[in-house]
Each structure stands twice: as C-alpha cells, then as structure tokens.
Design a protein around this motif. Structure first.
Motif, PDB file in Angstrom:
ATOM      1  N   THR A  23       0.826  -1.211   0.000  1.00 40.98           N
ATOM      2  CA  THR A  23       0.000   0.000   0.000  1.00 40.98           C
ATOM      3  C   THR A  23       0.859   1.259   0.000  1.00 40.98           C
ATOM      4  O   THR A  23       1.761   1.426   0.813  1.00 40.98           O
ATOM      5  N   GLU A  24       0.540   2.140  -0.935  1.00 36.07           N
ATOM      6  CA  GLU A  24       1.219   3.423  -1.036  1.00 36.07           C
ATOM      7  C   GLU A  24       0.303   4.563  -0.582  1.00 36.07           C
ATOM      8  O   GLU A  24       0.744   5.519   0.029  1.00 36.07           O
ATOM      9  N   ARG A  25      -0.988   4.456  -0.898  1.00 29.76           N
ATOM     10  CA  ARG A  25      -1.921   5.542  -0.579  1.00 29.76           C
ATOM     11  C   ARG A  25      -3.314   4.967  -0.393  1.00 29.76           C
ATOM     12  O   ARG A  25      -3.716   4.059  -1.103  1.00 29.76           O
ATOM     13  N   VAL A  26      -4.067   5.533   0.564  1.00 32.78           N
ATOM     14  CA  VAL A  26      -5.471   5.193   0.783  1.00 32.78           C
ATOM     15  C   VAL A  26      -6.272   6.473   0.671  1.00 32.78           C
ATOM     16  O   VAL A  26      -5.954   7.463   1.330  1.00 32.78           O
ATOM     17  N   SER A  27      -7.282   6.446  -0.197  1.00 32.67           N
ATOM     18  CA  SER A  27      -8.145   7.615  -0.390  1.00 32.67           C
ATOM     19  C   SER A  27      -9.593   7.206  -0.148  1.00 32.67           C
ATOM     20  O   SER A  27      -9.990   6.093  -0.480  1.00 32.67           O
ATOM     21  N   GLN A  36      -4.221   2.275  -3.205  1.00 31.74           N
ATOM     22  CA  GLN A  36      -3.273   2.254  -4.319  1.00 31.74           C
ATOM     23  C   GLN A  36      -1.957   1.682  -3.832  1.00 31.74           C
ATOM     24  O   GLN A  36      -1.514   1.980  -2.719  1.00 31.74           O
ATOM     25  N   GLY A  37      -1.328   0.866  -4.696  1.00 35.88           N
ATOM     26  CA  GLY A  37      -0.121   0.180  -4.275  1.00 35.88           C
ATOM     27  C   GLY A  37       1.093   0.471  -5.119  1.00 35.88           C
ATOM     28  O   GLY A  37       1.007   1.059  -6.193  1.00 35.88           O
ATOM     29  N   ARG A  38       2.231   0.038  -4.593  1.00 37.15           N
ATOM     30  CA  ARG A  38       3.500   0.068  -5.324  1.00 37.15           C
ATOM     31  C   ARG A  38       3.606  -1.271  -6.033  1.00 37.15           C
ATOM     32  O   ARG A  38       4.063  -2.243  -5.458  1.00 37.15           O
ATOM     33  N   THR A  59     -13.036  -4.969  -4.878  1.00 39.59           N
ATOM     34  CA  THR A  59     -12.489  -5.496  -6.126  1.00 39.59           C
ATOM     35  C   THR A  59     -11.003  -5.158  -6.252  1.00 39.59           C
ATOM     36  O   THR A  59     -10.514  -4.199  -5.668  1.00 39.59           O
ATOM     37  N   LEU A  60     -10.331  -5.975  -7.059  1.00 40.41           N
ATOM     38  CA  LEU A  60      -8.900  -5.837  -7.298  1.00 40.41           C
ATOM     39  C   LEU A  60      -8.668  -5.593  -8.782  1.00 40.41           C
ATOM     40  O   LEU A  60      -9.190  -6.323  -9.623  1.00 40.41           O
ATOM     41  N   ASP A  61      -7.907  -4.555  -9.099  1.00 46.78           N
ATOM     42  CA  ASP A  61      -7.546  -4.266 -10.485  1.00 46.78           C
ATOM     43  C   ASP A  61      -6.085  -3.822 -10.521  1.00 46.78           C
ATOM     44  O   ASP A  61      -5.781  -2.627 -10.490  1.00 46.78           O
ATOM     45  N   GLY A  62      -5.188  -4.803 -10.531  1.00 45.16           N
ATOM     46  CA  GLY A  62      -3.758  -4.500 -10.594  1.00 45.16           C
ATOM     47  C   GLY A  62      -3.255  -3.830  -9.331  1.00 45.16           C
ATOM     48  O   GLY A  62      -3.229  -4.437  -8.270  1.00 45.16           O
ATOM     49  N   ASP A  63      -2.894  -2.564  -9.453  1.00 49.31           N
ATOM     50  CA  ASP A  63      -2.328  -1.839  -8.311  1.00 49.31           C
ATOM     51  C   ASP A  63      -3.366  -1.024  -7.546  1.00 49.31           C
ATOM     52  O   ASP A  63      -3.016  -0.173  -6.739  1.00 49.31           O
ATOM     53  N   VAL A  64      -4.658  -1.301  -7.776  1.00 45.73           N
ATOM     54  CA  VAL A  64      -5.732  -0.589  -7.069  1.00 45.73           C
ATOM     55  C   VAL A  64      -6.734  -1.602  -6.520  1.00 45.73           C
ATOM     56  O   VAL A  64      -7.188  -2.494  -7.230  1.00 45.73           O
ATOM     57  N   ILE A  65      -7.064  -1.457  -5.252  1.00 45.87           N
ATOM     58  CA  ILE A  65      -8.152  -2.205  -4.634  1.00 45.87           C
ATOM     59  C   ILE A  65      -9.233  -1.185  -4.315  1.00 45.87           C
ATOM     60  O   ILE A  65      -8.958  -0.156  -3.690  1.00 45.87           O
ATOM     61  N   THR A  66     -10.455  -1.463  -4.763  1.00 42.50           N
ATOM     62  CA  THR A  66     -11.583  -0.559  -4.549  1.00 42.50           C
ATOM     63  C   THR A  66     -12.574  -1.184  -3.582  1.00 42.50           C
ATOM     64  O   THR A  66     -12.981  -2.331  -3.771  1.00 42.50           O
ATOM     65  N   VAL A  67     -12.941  -0.428  -2.559  1.00 37.69           N
ATOM     66  CA  VAL A  67     -14.022  -0.811  -1.661  1.00 37.69           C
ATOM     67  C   VAL A  67     -15.210   0.051  -2.064  1.00 37.69           C
ATOM     68  O   VAL A  67     -15.168   1.276  -1.918  1.00 37.69           O
ATOM     69  N   TRP A  68     -16.212  -0.587  -2.637  1.00 41.17           N
ATOM     70  CA  TRP A  68     -17.361   0.133  -3.165  1.00 41.17           C
ATOM     71  C   TRP A  68     -18.288   0.560  -2.038  1.00 41.17           C
ATOM     72  O   TRP A  68     -18.374  -0.118  -1.011  1.00 41.17           O
ATOM     73  N   PRO A  69     -18.996   1.680  -2.222  1.00 42.22           N
ATOM     74  CA  PRO A  69     -19.934   2.104  -1.186  1.00 42.22           C
ATOM     75  C   PRO A  69     -21.061   1.087  -1.057  1.00 42.22           C
ATOM     76  O   PRO A  69     -21.353   0.362  -2.011  1.00 42.22           O
ATOM     77  N   PRO A  70     -21.670   1.022   0.122  1.00 39.01           N
ATOM     78  CA  PRO A  70     -22.786   0.100   0.271  1.00 39.01           C
ATOM     79  C   PRO A  70     -23.944   0.534  -0.633  1.00 39.01           C
ATOM     80  O   PRO A  70     -24.074   1.726  -0.935  1.00 39.01           O
ATOM     81  N   PRO A  71     -24.779  -0.419  -1.067  1.00 43.34           N
ATOM     82  CA  PRO A  71     -25.909  -0.037  -1.911  1.00 43.34           C
ATOM     83  C   PRO A  71     -26.908   0.790  -1.114  1.00 43.34           C
ATOM     84  O   PRO A  71     -26.955   0.703   0.116  1.00 43.34           O
ATOM     85  N   PRO A  72     -27.715   1.588  -1.802  1.00 43.88           N
ATOM     86  CA  PRO A  72     -28.754   2.346  -1.099  1.00 43.88           C
ATOM     87  C   PRO A  72     -29.681   1.400  -0.341  1.00 43.88           C
ATOM     88  O   PRO A  72     -29.834   0.234  -0.717  1.00 43.88           O
ATOM     89  N   GLU A  73     -30.308   1.882   0.711  1.00 45.94           N
ATOM     90  CA  GLU A  73     -31.153   1.066   1.580  1.00 45.94           C
ATOM     91  C   GLU A  73     -32.118   0.175   0.810  1.00 45.94           C
ATOM     92  O   GLU A  73     -32.228  -0.997   1.089  1.00 45.94           O
TER      93      GLU A  73
END
Length: 88
Positions: A23-27, A36-38, A59-73
């Motif tokens: 891990t290089e950065r978390v946004s 985001q990773g090295r 989800t994982l896409d190379g050097d980025v892992i995305t945590v998606w927002p929860p779905p609407p209620e």
C-alpha cells in the motif's frame, strides 16, 4: 454528486499492520475507499482489505483495490425502487 466531493479524504495514516504491505496511498471518496499500491496487489492483499470492510463489495484491479460504497437502503434486500414487475 457535489456532496460526495466534499467527502474526499486522502493520504490516510497507514499503520503497517492494517493495510497490505504494497500500500502506497489510501483515499476515501464518500463511503468508497481506494487503496493504491506500489506494484500489483495479489489475492492475499485483497483479502486483507476485505477483512477491514466486512460485507462490502471489494475489487482488485492490478495496483488498485476498490471498496465500493454500500448499496442504497432499498437495494440491500434485493429489491430496487426502479424494478419492473414482469409477472403481471
């Protein structure tokens, strides 16, 4: 969407044990999180992040892992306000 832009946070302090080693950065953008990773992450890294966000779509896409927002209620139980009844 303008409200989401006010919730952008970057450069979170990264305790060594809580994020994958690469891990290089978390946004954060609203309730979403980008890690985001090295170099490319692997499935072990993906599982570390999934452990931090139980029940969330991650989800994982190379050097980025995305945590998606929860779905609407209304969509959490499988129903959606825009669903069309095709049985009637």
């Amino acid at each position: 969407m303008p409200d989401v832009m006010h919730n952008v946070r970057t450069h979170e302090t990264l305790p060594a044990s809580s994020w994958p080693v690469r891990t290089e950065r978390v946004s954060h953008i609203g309730e979403a999180c980008l890690v985001q990773g090295r170099g490319d992450f692997d499935f072990a890294d993906l599982n570390v992040v999934r452990g931090r966000f139980p029940g969330r779509h991650v989800t994982l896409d190379g050097d980025v892992i995305t945590v998606w927002p929860p779905p609407p209620e209304g969509e959490r139980d499988g129903s959606a306000p825009f669903a069309v009844d095709t049985d009637g």
